[in-house]
Write an enzyme that holds these catalytic residues in place. Structure first.
Site, short mmCIF file in Angstrom:
data_model
loop_
_atom_site.label_atom_id
_atom_site.label_comp_id
_atom_site.label_asym_id
_atom_site.label_seq_id
_atom_site.Cartn_x
_atom_site.Cartn_y
_atom_site.Cartn_z
N ASN A 137 27.65 46.32 42.99
CA ASN A 137 28.68 47.03 42.22
C ASN A 137 28.19 47.56 40.87
O ASN A 137 28.94 48.19 40.14
CB ASN A 137 29.91 46.14 42.01
N GLY B 230 37.89 34.69 46.23
CA GLY B 230 38.01 33.57 45.29
C GLY B 230 39.41 33.40 44.74
O GLY B 230 39.76 32.36 44.20
N ASP C 198 32.43 50.95 34.04
CA ASP C 198 33.75 50.42 34.38
C ASP C 198 34.55 50.27 33.09
O ASP C 198 34.09 50.65 32.01
CB ASP C 198 33.65 49.10 35.17
N ASP D 76 35.40 47.95 30.95
CA ASP D 76 34.94 47.26 29.73
C ASP D 76 33.43 47.44 29.54
O ASP D 76 32.81 46.74 28.75
CB ASP D 76 35.32 45.78 29.74
N SER E 36 38.66 44.34 32.54
CA SER E 36 37.56 45.10 33.14
C SER E 36 38.03 46.30 33.96
O SER E 36 38.65 47.21 33.43
CB SER E 36 36.71 44.15 33.97
N GLU F 14 24.25 43.10 41.01
CA GLU F 14 25.14 43.12 42.16
C GLU F 14 25.22 44.58 42.61
O GLU F 14 25.03 45.49 41.80
CB GLU F 14 26.54 42.61 41.77
N ARG G 152 36.95 38.61 53.17
CA ARG G 152 36.20 39.87 53.04
C ARG G 152 35.13 39.93 54.13
O ARG G 152 34.45 38.93 54.39
CB ARG G 152 35.57 39.97 51.66
#
Length: 541
Positions: free
Chosen positions: A372, A500, A276, A278, A64, A370, A506
């Site tokens: 993003n 994760g 992005d 992908d 990605s 999201e 964060r």
């Protein structure tokens, strides 16, 4: 199972000593040279999963928005959704098994998941444009074939295209034709039908500059160009012929750095967007006449789509339940606008596409994005059936027209997964139909100033969260400290969550001014550093 073949092929894809990786939301990701054994074993797993569910499984080789040197692999379940969580565990076990234990682990998975090895297996394979992807997808094929599986190699495709063809295959063509051409045909037809219903045709409305992150998106958009109507003038930048994948460009770069990508020349008020690497995320942006950069992220995309769908749903007068699903990272003003101005219910879930997708399935129309730029819209079977029926049978012109628009939206949206190409066409259609400029879209609400920070800690597991990651349960005293800090600023909120994949925490903070958002984020990062075992020097403002 042919143990001799498994042993022989496994030796061709040896596991480096001491390497352990975990299957997460994005599958496996790492430096490309560490992945050969992983992708071979994911070929094995895809064949096992296919035998277990008697359906075609997808496997995508991509990392990605990561740098070009990295790569990764993820599996796609029968309806184009992400791999079932119980199988994520099997993926991790299989990936980390030592050479001599491989057969034992395969046998254990077969027992636990009731896999009949005598059944057929079918696997669809796709890859992005990274230099390492072709060789890695060859290793996937080795894995599929060792267990007697059939495969179809789609070669270079966007991640959402692979999800799409897997879903088409397993719905016996109900979702569409399981080819890349079928994808172009379905999307472009729905798009043209929608645009036909538009009454404004300002020439400037149709120009769009697209930063393709030097990735697969450029290749596929060029292939799709002949399918677009004349009025749509897309200009492709960062097409991969000169620069490196994701380097100083792409949706992730633009969102994180809040500035335009390299390789794209922006004039004032021109509509631009970035995919992005992908092509499963998209963000829009423009520069105003004073030269200020304006980002339109996933929250504002979700808002635009929600406005449009809500109007259409009101016109068809069915009692459809619609909701928007967000994460804690969604800008506070987007949540306020959706709930208070649009009167659309908003639900907050844990970070990660699978949580958003799962929640969105609870509604007749579930919009999720999201911040993003990864997101889509899900329609329940019942809602889709009813809408298609209204198109055929409704006598009232206005109702039928609205139902027709909804039907085209259903066909234009890739419901399997976030899809930059599909989302872009949805946005372009809505802007044309509503006669909106990019500035008018941006002006729906002003984003609250915010700041993202991260703090290195000795062990990320000391932080445990609740309430969709908006409150910290441990370590003791941290949430109380955050609450006290938040009280100092207007329109403010802040939360912390462990990464994760690595030992970092964060931090997200927002407030009435950028100065206050920055100050709050810094104060919260100090609290994390002192209460959650920070590493190295304390964070500097």
């Amino acid at each position: 199972m042919d143990s001799e073949a498994l042993r022989k092929y496994s030796a061709l894809h040896p596991k480096p000593a001491g390497l352990t990786l975990q299957y997460g939301t994005a599958g496996f990701r790492s430096k490309a040279e560490q992945l050969d054994h992983i992708v071979f074993r994911m070929g094995l797993l895809a064949a096992l999963r296919s035998k277990a569910v008697t359906a075609t499984i997808g496997i995508m080789v991509t990392a990605s928005h990561n740098p070009e040197e990295d790569n990764g692999v993820k599996l796609v379940d029968p309806l184009g959704e992400m791999l079932h969580p119980s199988w994520e565990e099997y993926a991790t076990q299989l990936a980390n098994a030592e050479e001599q234990e491989l057969q034992k682990v395969v046998t254990e998975i077969c027992q636990k998941a009731a896999v009949n090895l005598h059944k057929d297996a079918s696997v669809f394979i796709g890859r992005d444009t990274r230099p390492s992807s072709k060789k890695l997808s060859q290793s996937v094929i080795d894995g599929v074939q060792v267990l007697g599986g059939q495969y179809h190699d789609y070669g270079l495709v966007t991640t959402p295209q692979l999800h799409y063809v897997v879903c088409c295959q397993n719905t016996q063509g109900q979702y569409g034709k399981a080819t890349v051409e079928g994808y172009y045909e379905k999307l472009s037809k729905a798009f043209m039908e929608l645009i036909k219903q538009s009454h404004c045709s300002g020439e400037s409305q149709r120009h769009l500059k697209i930063d393709c992150a030097n990735g697969i998106g450029a290749l596929k958009l060029s292939e799709m160009k002949p399918y677009f109507p004349q009025e749509v003038l897309i200009h492709i930048y960062n097409d991969g012929t000169k620069e490196k994948l994701n380097h100083l460009c792409g949706a992730d770069f633009v969102k994180v750095h809040q500035k335009p990508p390299g390789g794209l020349d922006m004039k004032p008020n021109e509509r631009c967007c970035s995919f992005d690497g992908d092509a499963d995320r998209i963000v829009y942006y423009y520069k105003d006449t004073a030269g200020h950069f304006h980002l339109i992220d996933g929250d504002k995309i979700a808002t635009l789509i929600s406005i449009f769908l809500k109007e259409l749903l009101a016109k068809v007068k069915q009692n459809f339940k619609m909701a928007v699903v967000q994460t804690a990272y969604a800008n506070g003003n987007s949540t306020r606008y959706l709930q208070e101005t649009l009167k659309v219910p908003v639900h907050c879930v844990k970070t990660g596409v699978k949580h958003l997708h799962h929640k969105a399935q609870e509604f007749d129309v579930g919009v999720y994005f999201e911040a993003n730029g990864h997101g889509t819209v899900l329609f329940s079977k019942a809602a889709e059936t009813k809408i298609r029926q209204l198109v055929k049978e409704e006598k009232d012109d206005d109702k039928r027209e609205a139902a027709k628009m909804l039907e085209n939206m259903i066909d234009l949206i890739n419901q399997t997964v976030g899809d930059a190409v599909s989302d872009m066409l949805v946005i372009e259609a809505i802007l044309a139909l509503k006669g909106l400029t990019v500035q008018q879209w941006d002006a729906l609400y002003a984003d609250l100033p915010n700041r993202l920070l991260k703090v290195q800690v000795a062990d990320r597991h000391v932080i445990d969260t609740t309430d969709a990651e908006r409150r910290a349960l441990t370590p003791p005293g941290l949430q109380e400290k955050i609450d006290a800090l938040v009280k100092k600023y207007k329109l403010s909120r802040a939360f912390v969550r462990p990464s994760g994949t690595e030992d970092i925490v964060r931090i997200y903070a927002e407030a009435d001014t950028q100065e206050n958002a920055d100050a709050l984020a810094h104060e919260v990062s100090l609290a994390v550093f002192h209460l959650a075992g920070g590493k190295g020097a304390p964070p500097q403002p």
